[in-house]
Design a protein around this motif. Structure first.
Motif, PDB file in Angstrom:
ATOM      1  N   GLU A 140       0.835  -1.194   0.000  1.00  0.00           N
ATOM      2  CA  GLU A 140       0.000   0.000   0.000  1.00  0.00           C
ATOM      3  C   GLU A 140       0.875   1.251   0.000  1.00  0.00           C
ATOM      4  OE1 GLU A 140      -4.112   1.076   2.280  1.00  0.00           O
ATOM      5  OE2 GLU A 140      -2.434   0.389   3.466  1.00  0.00           O
TER       6      GLU A 140
ATOM      7  N   THR B  77       2.251   4.841   0.891  1.00  0.00           N
ATOM      8  CA  THR B  77       2.261   5.580   2.148  1.00  0.00           C
ATOM      9  C   THR B  77       2.010   7.057   1.918  1.00  0.00           C
ATOM     10  OG1 THR B  77       4.631   5.695   1.915  1.00  0.00           O
ATOM     11  CG2 THR B  77       3.780   4.114   3.491  1.00  0.00           C
TER      12      THR B  77
ATOM     13  N   ASN C 219       0.669  10.616   1.141  1.00  0.00           N
ATOM     14  CA  ASN C 219      -0.647  11.152   1.403  1.00  0.00           C
ATOM     15  C   ASN C 219      -1.306  11.593   0.125  1.00  0.00           C
ATOM     16  OD1 ASN C 219      -2.450  11.892   3.614  1.00  0.00           O
ATOM     17  ND2 ASN C 219      -0.492  12.056   4.697  1.00  0.00           N
TER      18      ASN C 219
ATOM     19  N   SER D  39      -7.999  13.191  -0.040  1.00  0.00           N
ATOM     20  CA  SER D  39      -9.021  12.302   0.508  1.00  0.00           C
ATOM     21  C   SER D  39      -9.972  11.756  -0.537  1.00  0.00           C
ATOM     22  CB  SER D  39      -9.847  13.055   1.541  1.00  0.00           C
ATOM     23  OG  SER D  39      -8.991  13.785   2.360  1.00  0.00           O
TER      24      SER D  39
ATOM     25  N   GLU E 110      -8.184   9.053  -2.438  1.00  0.00           N
ATOM     26  CA  GLU E 110      -7.912   7.979  -1.508  1.00  0.00           C
ATOM     27  C   GLU E 110      -9.127   7.072  -1.306  1.00  0.00           C
ATOM     28  OE1 GLU E 110      -5.663   8.732   1.808  1.00  0.00           O
ATOM     29  OE2 GLU E 110      -6.055   6.723   2.578  1.00  0.00           O
TER      30      GLU E 110
ATOM     31  N   GLN F 149      -9.364   3.035  -1.971  1.00  0.00           N
ATOM     32  CA  GLN F 149      -9.849   2.047  -1.005  1.00  0.00           C
ATOM     33  C   GLN F 149     -10.907   1.144  -1.635  1.00  0.00           C
ATOM     34  OE1 GLN F 149      -8.825   1.286   1.934  1.00  0.00           O
ATOM     35  NE2 GLN F 149      -7.394   2.957   2.337  1.00  0.00           N
TER      36      GLN F 149
ATOM     37  N   HIS G  36      -0.826  -0.030   5.527  1.00  0.00           N
ATOM     38  CA  HIS G  36      -0.426   1.105   6.352  1.00  0.00           C
ATOM     39  C   HIS G  36      -1.642   1.774   6.967  1.00  0.00           C
ATOM     40  CE1 HIS G  36       3.533   0.706   4.643  1.00  0.00           C
ATOM     41  NE2 HIS G  36       2.980   0.660   3.444  1.00  0.00           N
ATOM     42  N   ARG G  37      -2.746   1.731   6.239  1.00  0.00           N
ATOM     43  CA  ARG G  37      -3.917   2.466   6.713  1.00  0.00           C
ATOM     44  C   ARG G  37      -4.804   1.556   7.534  1.00  0.00           C
ATOM     45  NH1 ARG G  37      -2.445   4.621   2.039  1.00  0.00           N
ATOM     46  NH2 ARG G  37      -2.211   6.877   2.076  1.00  0.00           N
TER      47      ARG G  37
ATOM     48  N   ALA H  37      -4.265   7.752  12.001  1.00  0.00           N
ATOM     49  CA  ALA H  37      -5.030   7.270  10.848  1.00  0.00           C
ATOM     50  C   ALA H  37      -4.256   6.197  10.099  1.00  0.00           C
ATOM     51  CB  ALA H  37      -5.349   8.434   9.914  1.00  0.00           C
ATOM     52  N   SER H  38      -2.961   6.256  10.217  1.00  0.00           N
ATOM     53  CA  SER H  38      -2.136   5.276   9.540  1.00  0.00           C
ATOM     54  C   SER H  38      -0.984   4.914  10.467  1.00  0.00           C
ATOM     55  CB  SER H  38      -1.620   5.874   8.230  1.00  0.00           C
ATOM     56  OG  SER H  38      -0.295   5.541   8.036  1.00  0.00           O
TER      57      SER H  38
END
Lengths: 622, 637
Positions: B542, B544, B546, B549, B552, B556, B573-574, B617-618
């Motif tokens: 995964e 890392t 950022n 959102s 992201e 997911q 990581h998340r 969060a991670s």
């Protein structure tokens, strides 16, 4: 590159394309311009040209002297009074020959050296001009032009222009002297024999010119194919893990073979082209020589000319062979200089879009208030698609403005307007009441600093990288900036500390380390406005909090603008602007915006996962 | 605090005054570390290796050597024919038209042979050298596809590229010139021989000037070469600085460094000018020397030869022939000394090429390796695996776990715990030192790498895209995938919409490494690529970094789709990803410390629950200090 710039990167990249399509008239103008440049070194040009003329004359004397010597030998052989005189004359011929050869060598040396020197001097001037231009051209230019193209101009095209004086102009003088005077001497001595001796020249001149131009065209094509090949190899090696992960070695070999084969085919074709040409040229030369021998021999037998004359003719031919072949090189040099030159001058003549206004004054900072007044912006050439529309806000010294919004909303573009990387297309931005377009760029860029998302590392020490904007800074300041940016401990752990070389040829830093370095670098500048352009994305939240805490004092004296997608980065801002589609859709403090229940709230909910503590507390914990 | 601040500013002001006398802490460009350019002129081992590449073309080599000798012979013959024509056909007293005709005929024959020989030689050598060049490059490239990844990890791509380009090119140059050298040596000896044969005494006297040039060049060569190298080096330094200005132009402008940089660049450009002028002086100084010596030799021929003609000891035609030879005399010497440098450079390059070609291949298919069938169950198992890049420092120590068919397992643990190494072993990027890695029940060392790769798809942390269209990138090695399959996969991972918004949709050419896409978009394309590959097992690291959102969330969702119906091994990581997994394996310092579902691990109250309860969060956001504390807590329990 920010997400905003992606749109512009999709536009055609060849703003230099029009230059490459330069016509003949323009090519001639380019050659004139190069010639004018060489005249800035009048002495060296004069010495080169005069030496060329003398060297050519001396070279033309050699066959005469040789022929004379052969005749003198024969006369002396006949004996008698004339013979004795001829014997003395023979001695003189020998000495003359030695002298003329040596002098010719010396003048050729002068010719070559000064011709090259002129080239190197204009190359030096062009290098500086090119460097300066590239440094000054604004962001919108660099967005559109591929860096590889600029490198080609600054390296290869510059060479083409440099070589023009020695391989084009001076050679043209030399060749026309040798061929012109040589032809005159030969024909005036014996018309038939002279014409025979020169018969190979037009053919060879034509062949070599045509072939050279074709070789050049195919060379460019070959470079193109080879660059495809190197791209295949480079990407394969760079992405070797992907290749292995998909077990794609065979596929990659196939790609390699395809690129390789196409380059090899052309390389073979070029060998054929070159060889057919040289062999044909040599053959035609020797054929003419054979004819001179046959016809000249008959003339000697008939008593029309002497053996010495015949020797003169044959030696002349050997001397002329080289310059006639070089006509092709000369034509090539002209062609190359004209295309390379028009590209190079095309770059040097470009107008710098963003520069000081004629009456620009240095920026004067009093209160340190930044104000956006109805600012709109569109990229050049895309005026119908504005990126920002009617943005207004005000920020006073010590205040922090947070800017947030979905990708492509225009956040980064906004950041780039403050240091005038681009000029606004509507409205105005002022600092303490002064329109940014009316102050000098140097003073503005000292007052406004942007911490870029993808910090560029120069291949030099960490120390030099941090002090990039203030190279005279004291060590203590560098370390302090580095401490505030939470980089100091990492640097101390490196083998050579602050003297460690980083960048392309040095130690490579991770994304987060690079961003911390960029922050330290910006703190060195002591700007009045500091913009964080998504510049903490790769730094973990806790470290970011520590940086914020350490720079609190620093932030007191300036306006801080934070652009981020991680809300914890900007939720403490005095004012937060939510931008979407280039417009401010919501504004207020964190609490106000949350209470509003709009887009900001939706984004907030997206970031705080259900069942977890709010991010705010996470931030506090660090 | 405020007091300190003022004091600091004061100190600063004093510093600044002192600083103005100091040179700035600034450079432009970097000084390149040049590789050794010249080796020994002749290295038996390297020549043998090069010969290995030339061998397939050896008939061509023989032909071209024969052709070059014939070519040289005809060149030597021409002055002799002229001499014959003068002495037996033309010269007063000996006039004989038939001899002249014979000479002309012979001349014609000679130049036809000359033409043919030069054509054959240059074509054959030229094409052969190109072939060998491409063969060497292919051999190296092919070899690099097989060498162990630890070699690739250690070696910069740029360094390998300069092998594949610069060094290979200097081999080609070497091949071309070696054949030419044969011709030059033949010409040199030929001229000497013919001159001595025509008239021994005159020949000897004329040739006596030749050693002078040899001696001069022996002294000249090393100095001139230094001057040439210096010019070459300053040139690349100046070009490097220019390239830096181009790539870093945004940083330069935003920090207003143009003025300082220009001054620094001026120094480099000026140094470049100086070294080039010096190199030009060295190159040109030979011209008058060679010309003076040629003049001297001609004077000798005229004075000595002339008096010999008078004494009837020499024919006038011989004298003319001598004058012709003298004019060609120095050419082979000049080119031979240049070829000496080419040889030395080729040996240095050859050494570097063989270094690459000799890198050992660690991971190889067994002779009886089996093909992993697509019908295998899709399980992955580690049995007591011990592995380290350096065998003395294992990264994985006795790791055992099993991932059942269709199950998704998240590997978590702090940096350096061995997650990435475990992932690389599934794909057999490296071989284990002890224990076994089994895929579908087979030891990976018993399978062909090709079939293993087809059944284990991999998504790397950094998405890597190739130049080419979006379509080609998604299809990649699965060349039989249809357009529909590609579109379907893109839709499944949510990449379809943004792909369609690109100028040419799926046929949009991606820039260098997908430069015209955002990180999130590249990520999604790499997901689509893994989906099209349609492997039973998916190994995913995964990202890392950022990502915003919005993207992201899409990633997911895509991840869930990607793992459907597959065995998944995810370095997570998340927290969202971790919790979504069927089972979680916690690695620490190369060992499995905890294993189970999220609920089980939380109930256990070990390292995982401690990390989880820190509420980041991670897992990557956890500050080192807190991580340290948790790890200590874990080792105490």
């Amino acid at each position: 590159m920010s997400s905003d710039a992606i749109g512009s990167a999709m536009k055609p990249r060849n703003s230099l394309a029009h230059v490459e399509a330069a016509g003949w008239g323009r090519g001639l103008g380019t050659l004139m311009r190069i010639t004018r440049m060489t005249l800035r070194h009048p002495w060296q040009v004069a010495i080169a040209i005069v030496s060329t003329v003398i060297a050519a004359t001396l070279q033309l004397l050699i066959p005469q002297l040789l022929g004379q010597a052969v005749d003198q030998t024969q006369i002396a052989f006949a004996g008698g009074e004339a013979g004795a005189a001829a014997e003395r004359a023979l001695m003189i011929s020998a000495l003359l020959l030695l002298g003329v050869s040596t002098l010719r060598g010396l003048f050729t040396m002068a010719q070559n050296y000064f011709a090259e020197a002129v080239g190197h001097h204009i190359a030096y001037e062009l290098r500086l001009a090119c460097y300066e231009k590239i440094q000054r051209l604004s962001f919108s230019f660099h967005d559109q032009v591929h860096s590889g193209d600029l490198i080609t101009i600054g390296m290869l095209d510059l060479e083409g222009v440099r070589m023009f004086f020695s391989t084009g102009l001076v050679r043209a003088v030399l060749l026309s002297m040798l061929i012109g005077i040589g032809a005159y001497l030969l024909i005036s001595t014996d018309v038939v024999l002279g014409l025979l001796a020169l018969s190979f020249a037009p053919f060879v001149a034509w062949r070599s010119s045509v072939t050279r131009l074709r070789l050049r065209a195919t060379w460019l094509e070959l470079q193109e194919r080879l660059s495809v090949l190197s791209r295949v190899m480079e990407e394969n090696l760079g992405g070797i893990r992907v290749v292995r992960a998909f077990a794609a070695q065979a596929y990659e070999m196939l790609k390699f073979d395809r690129a390789s084969k196409s380059a090899l085919e052309l390389a073979h074709e070029r060998v054929g082209l070159r060889v057919r040409n040289t062999s044909a040229m040599t053959f035609s030369f020797f054929l003419a020589m054979g004819l001179v021998l046959l016809v000249g021999g008959n003339k000697v037998i008939a008593g029309e000319i002497s053996v010495g004359r015949l020797t003169t003719f044959l030696t002349f031919m050997t001397i002329l062979q080289m310059p006639v072949r070089q006509i092709g090189l000369m034509v090539n040099s002209f062609a190359r200089a004209s295309t390379c030159g028009s590209r190079l001058f095309g770059l040097l003549d470009l107008d710098v879009a963003i520069k000081d206004a004629p009456d620009a004054k240095p920026l004067e900072i009093t209160d340190g208030t930044l104000r956006f007044e109805n600012v709109s912006f569109a990229y050049p050439g895309a005026e119908e698609r504005p990126i920002l529309r009617n943005i207004s806000f005000e920020a006073r010294k010590g205040e922090t403005i947070g800017i947030v919004g979905p990708p492509g909303s225009g956040k980064s573009t906004l950041a780039h307007l403050i240091p005038r990387f681009y000029d606004v297309t509507g409205g105005r931005i002022t600092l303490d009441g002064q329109d940014l377009r009316k102050v000098t760029l140097a003073s503005l860029r000292k007052a406004v600093a942007v911490v870029q998302q993808d910090a560029f590392l120069f291949t030099t020490t960490i120390e030099n990288n941090i002090a990039y904007g203030d190279p005279w800074a004291h060590e203590r300041r560098i370390e302090r900036a580095s401490e505030s940016a939470q980089l100091h401990n990492y640097v101390l752990g490196l083998p050579a500390g602050y003297k460690t070389v980083v960048g392309e040829r040095g130690v490579s830093l991770s994304g987060g380390q690079r961003q911390r370095l960029a922050i330290a670098r910006t703190m060195m500048l002591r700007p009045s406005v500091i913009v964080f352009d998504d510049s903490t994305a790769a730094i973990d939240a806790a470290t970011e909090q520590r940086i914020r805490a350490a720079t609190r004092q620093f932030a007191k004296d300036r306006v801080t603008i934070i652009i981020a997608h991680r809300l914890s980065s900007l939720m403490h801002a005095d004012q937060i602007l939510f931008i979407e589609g280039g417009e401010v859709v919501e504004r207020g403090t964190h609490e106000e915006l949350l209470a509003k229940g709009g887009r900001y709230k939706a984004l907030y909910d997206l970031q705080v996962r259900p069942g977890e503590e709010p991010l705010e507390q996470v931030g506090e914990a660090g | 605090m405020a007091q300190d601040h003022i004091a600091e500013l004061e100190a600063e002001r004093v510093d600044v005054r002192a600083d103005l006398r100091r040179p700035p802490r600034a450079t432009v460009g970097s000084h390149r570390i040049e590789e050794e350019m010249f080796g020994r002129a002749f290295d038996k081992n390297i020549v043998r290796r090069i010969w290995g590449f030339v061998r397939p073309y050896r008939t061509k080599v023989y032909i071209s050597v024969a052709a070059v000798l014939i070519f040289t012979g005809t060149q030597l013959l021409i002055p002799l024919i002229i001499r014959y024509a003068i002495d037996h056909g033309i010269a007063p007293g000996q006039a004989d038209r038939s001899a002249l005709m014979w000479s002309a005929a012979l001349f014609l024959l000679t130049i036809i042979v000359n033409y043919a020989a030069s054509y054959v030689q240059e074509t054959v050598v030229g094409k052969m050298a190109e072939n060998v060049l491409f063969d060497i490059r292919r051999a190296m490239f092919g070899h690099l596809q097989k060498v162990s990844l630890s070699f690739m990890d250690k070696t910069e791509v740029g360094r390998l590229m300069s092998r594949l380009q610069g060094d290979v090119n200097s081999m080609q140059e070497f091949l071309e010139t070696s054949v030419l050298s044969v011709g030059d040596i033949a010409l040199l000896f030929g001229i000497v021989f013919v001159m001595l044969w025509l008239d021994f005494r005159l020949g000897l006297l004329t040739l006596s000037v030749m050693p002078v040039l040899f001696i001069v060049r022996i002294f000249w060569l090393p100095r001139a070469r230094n001057a040439f190298m210096a010019a070459h080096e300053t040139n690349s330094v100046a070009n490097g600085a220019l390239a830096e200005a181009i790539h870093g132009v945004r940083a330069i402008q935003s920090m207003d460094r143009q003025q300082v940089n220009f001054t620094l660049y001026d120094d480099k450009a000026f140094a470049n000018l100086q070294t080039h002028l010096r190199a030009a002086r060295f190159a040109q100084v030979m011209v008058p020397i060679v010309d003076a010596l040629t003049g001297l030799a001609m004077a000798v021929v005229i004075v000595v030869g002339g008096s010999m003609v008078l004494n009837e000891r020499l024919d006038i035609g011989v004298m003319v022939a001598f004058l012709f030879y003298v004019q060609r005399f120095f050419d082979p010497i000049r080119s031979l000394t240049l070829q000496y440098s080419v040889m030395q450079r080729a040996m240095a390059s050859g050494k570097r090429l063989t270094d690459v070609l000799d890198v050992k291949i660690d991971v190889q298919d067994k002779p009886d390796a089996k093909v992993l069938s697509p019908d295998m169950d899709g399980s992955v198992e580690f049995r007591n695996v011990v592995f380290g890049y350096d065998p003395r420092h294992p990264v994985l120590k006795d790791v055992s776990f099993r991932v059942n068919p269709g199950e998704t397992v998240a590997l978590v643990g702090p940096t350096g715990s061995g997650k990435s190494s475990a992932m690389a072993l599934v794909h057999r990027f490296y071989d284990v030192q002890q224990g076994q890695v089994l895929v579908g029940g087979h030891d990976v060392r018993d399978l062909t790498q090709e079939s293993l790769g087809r059944q284990v798809a991999m998504v790397l942390q950094e998405p890597f895209l190739f130049t080419g269209t979006v379509f080609e990138n998604i299809r990649y090695n699965k060349t039989d995938a249809t357009r529909e399959e590609v579109i379907e996969a893109s839709k499944a991972v949510g990449a379809h919409d943004f792909i369609m918004s690109l100028p040419d949709g799926y046929d949009t050419e991606l820039g260098e490494r997908g430069g015209n896409l955002s990180l999130g978009q590249r990520q999604l394309i790499s997901f689509a690529r893994a989906l099209v590959a349609d492997a039973k097992i998916l190994v995913l690291d995964e990202a890392t970094a950022n990502i915003d959102s919005y993207t992201e969330r899409q990633i997911q969702k895509a991840l869930v789709r990607l793992l459907q119906g597959r065995t998944g091994l995810v370095i997570a990581h998340r927290l969202a990803t971790i919790r979504g997994a069927d089972r979680i394996i916690v690695l620490q310092a190369g060992q499995v410390v905890e294993m189970g579902t999220h609920a089980e691990l939380m109930a256990q109250g070990g390292l995982y629950s401690r990390l989880y309860n820190l509420n980041y969060a991670s897992f990557d956001d956890i500050p080192e200090a807190e991580l340290e504390a948790s790890l200590q807590g874990a080792s105490q329990t």
